[in-house]
Design an enzyme around this catalytic site. Structure first.
Site, PDB file in Angstrom:
ATOM      1  N   ARG A  98      44.540  -1.864   7.480  1.00  0.00           N
ATOM      2  CA  ARG A  98      44.343  -3.255   7.012  1.00  0.00           C
ATOM      3  C   ARG A  98      43.095  -3.275   6.141  1.00  0.00           C
ATOM      4  NH1 ARG A  98      41.595  -7.772   8.273  1.00  0.00           N
ATOM      5  NH2 ARG A  98      42.717  -9.753   8.153  1.00  0.00           N
ATOM      6  N   LYS A 139      33.657  -3.908   7.248  1.00  0.00           N
ATOM      7  CA  LYS A 139      33.005  -4.482   8.439  1.00  0.00           C
ATOM      8  C   LYS A 139      31.538  -4.099   8.518  1.00  0.00           C
ATOM      9  CE  LYS A 139      37.092  -5.923  10.792  1.00  0.00           C
ATOM     10  NZ  LYS A 139      38.137  -5.730  11.786  1.00  0.00           N
TER      11      LYS A 139
HETATM   12  N1  HH2 Z   1      40.172  -7.841  11.440  1.00  0.00           N
HETATM   13  C1  HH2 Z   1      39.992  -9.094  10.963  1.00  0.00           C
HETATM   14  C2  HH2 Z   1      41.033 -10.020  11.015  1.00  0.00           C
HETATM   15  N2  HH2 Z   1      42.253  -9.680  11.507  1.00  0.00           N
HETATM   16  N3  HH2 Z   1      43.697  -8.057  12.442  1.00  0.00           N
HETATM   17  C3  HH2 Z   1      43.894  -6.817  12.902  1.00  0.00           C
HETATM   18  N4  HH2 Z   1      45.095  -6.452  13.384  1.00  0.00           N
HETATM   19  N5  HH2 Z   1      42.892  -5.866  12.913  1.00  0.00           N
HETATM   20  C4  HH2 Z   1      41.636  -6.157  12.436  1.00  0.00           C
HETATM   21  O1  HH2 Z   1      40.761  -5.271  12.482  1.00  0.00           O
HETATM   22  C5  HH2 Z   1      41.384  -7.480  11.933  1.00  0.00           C
HETATM   23  C6  HH2 Z   1      42.460  -8.420  11.959  1.00  0.00           C
HETATM   24  C7  HH2 Z   1      38.661  -9.486  10.409  1.00  0.00           C
HETATM   25  O2  HH2 Z   1      38.552  -9.207   9.047  1.00  0.00           O
HETATM   26  P1  HH2 Z   1      38.762 -10.273   7.851  1.00  0.00           P
HETATM   27  O3  HH2 Z   1      40.139 -10.846   7.870  1.00  0.00           O
HETATM   28  O4  HH2 Z   1      38.377  -9.625   6.580  1.00  0.00           O
HETATM   29  O5  HH2 Z   1      37.690 -11.401   8.114  1.00  0.00           O
HETATM   30  P2  HH2 Z   1      37.756 -12.837   8.790  1.00  0.00           P
HETATM   31  O6  HH2 Z   1      38.228 -12.673  10.192  1.00  0.00           O
HETATM   32  O7  HH2 Z   1      36.346 -13.339   8.694  1.00  0.00           O
HETATM   33  O8  HH2 Z   1      38.734 -13.690   8.007  1.00  0.00           O
END
Ligand code: HH2
Length: 261
Positions: free
Chosen positions: A239, A205
């Site tokens: 995660r 992040k």
């Molecule tokens: N962060 C993201 C997405 N889903 N779910 C949980 N439970 N906790 C988190 O911190 C979280 C999540 C964001 O990260 P990422 O999936 O890498 O990116 P994007 O939302 O751009 O697909």
């Protein structure tokens, strides 16, 4: 928990796994690297992201969930806020619903989770992805996030979800400044004290980029620092985009903590 974004626009891996075969191949890699859970998402929640229509989200995620479940690569978690997507994913073999809105976006989500008996992860988010980073403010971020999670847990239980099937997540980066994220990690034990397993998603992040000067795909070491600290403070699900190093770091962290037991 390994991250599998079947999206064109996720902040660190957008477009890499939009093709179902590429996504399943990545799930195999995540599992081989030690992920017990693969979290499949078809809609980016990055700051400023726009929403994806149900039909498109279903088209992205369902074939991928089906194949991961059929190959028994890992437990499948579906990262969605839409009950139609969660329902189709559960039918395809998903066993966890990861809802970043903590059952607030879709009035039918809680009943679906209650009826299906799946695990669910309830996450704190200040505002919504489009606007959440517009100058977020808290008097005390940790107590406000704790109170929110406590209330969402009570809501889920009132809707028929078994309490022992709920995980909680402070939502690192969701409507928080870098300082808020650091304070949540520092005082994570206060969220753990709510008595449910705590999920932490700090992987790659932007606050880690600001601290280290590293680009989105070069934040593994920075992510590992958050994982070790969060583990020490009692978090139990991490995660991450890169489970291989995470698994090793957790093995060593747990060995040290157990040596004191
Ligand atoms: N962060 C993201 C997405 N889903 N779910 C949980 N439970 N906790 C988190 O911190 C979280 C999540 C964001 O990260 P990422 O999936 O890498 O990116 P994007 O939302 O751009 O697909």
């Amino acid at each position: 928990m390994g991250v599998l974004n079947v999206t064109p626009d996720s902040f660190s891996d957008g477009g890499d796994f939009l093709d179902a075969s590429a996504a399943v191949a990545h799930a195999r890699q995540l599992a081989a690297d030690g992920a017990a859970i693969v979290d499949v998402g078809g809609e980016s929640t990055r700051p400023g992201a726009s929403t994806v229509p149900v039909a498109e989200e279903l088209r992205r995620v369902v074939p991928v969930v089906e194949r991961i479940a059929a190959e028994r690569l890992a437990t499948v978690s579906i990262d969605t806020s839409k009950h139609e997507v969660a329902e189709a994913a559960i039918q395809a073999g998903a066993r966890i619903v990861n809802d970043v809105t903590a059952l607030r976006a879709d009035p039918e989500m809680a009943a679906l989770i209650a009826a299906s008996g799946t695990l669910c992860c309830l996450m704190h988010m200040h505002g919504e992805p489009r606007t959440m980073q517009d100058d977020p403010h808290y008097d005390d971020v940790v107590s406000e996030v704790s109170r929110f999670l406590e209330q969402r847990l009570a809501f889920a239980v009132a809707e028929g979800v078994a309490e022992e099937r709920v995980w909680l997540d402070p939502g690192i980066g969701f409507g928080k400044t870098g300082r808020h994220n650091l304070e949540l990690l520092l005082r994570l034990d206060e969220i753990v004290a709510l008595g449910r397993p705590v999920v932490v998603g700090a992987s790659r992040k932007s606050f880690l980029g600001r601290l280290t000067g590293r680009g989105e795909r070069d934040r593994e070491a920075a992510t590992l620092a958050t994982t070790v600290l969060a583990c020490e403070r009692g978090a139990s699900i991490f995660r991450v985009h890169e489970p291989r190093g995470t698994r090793d770091a957790l093995k060593v962290t747990r060995a040290v903590l157990d040596a004191g037991a």
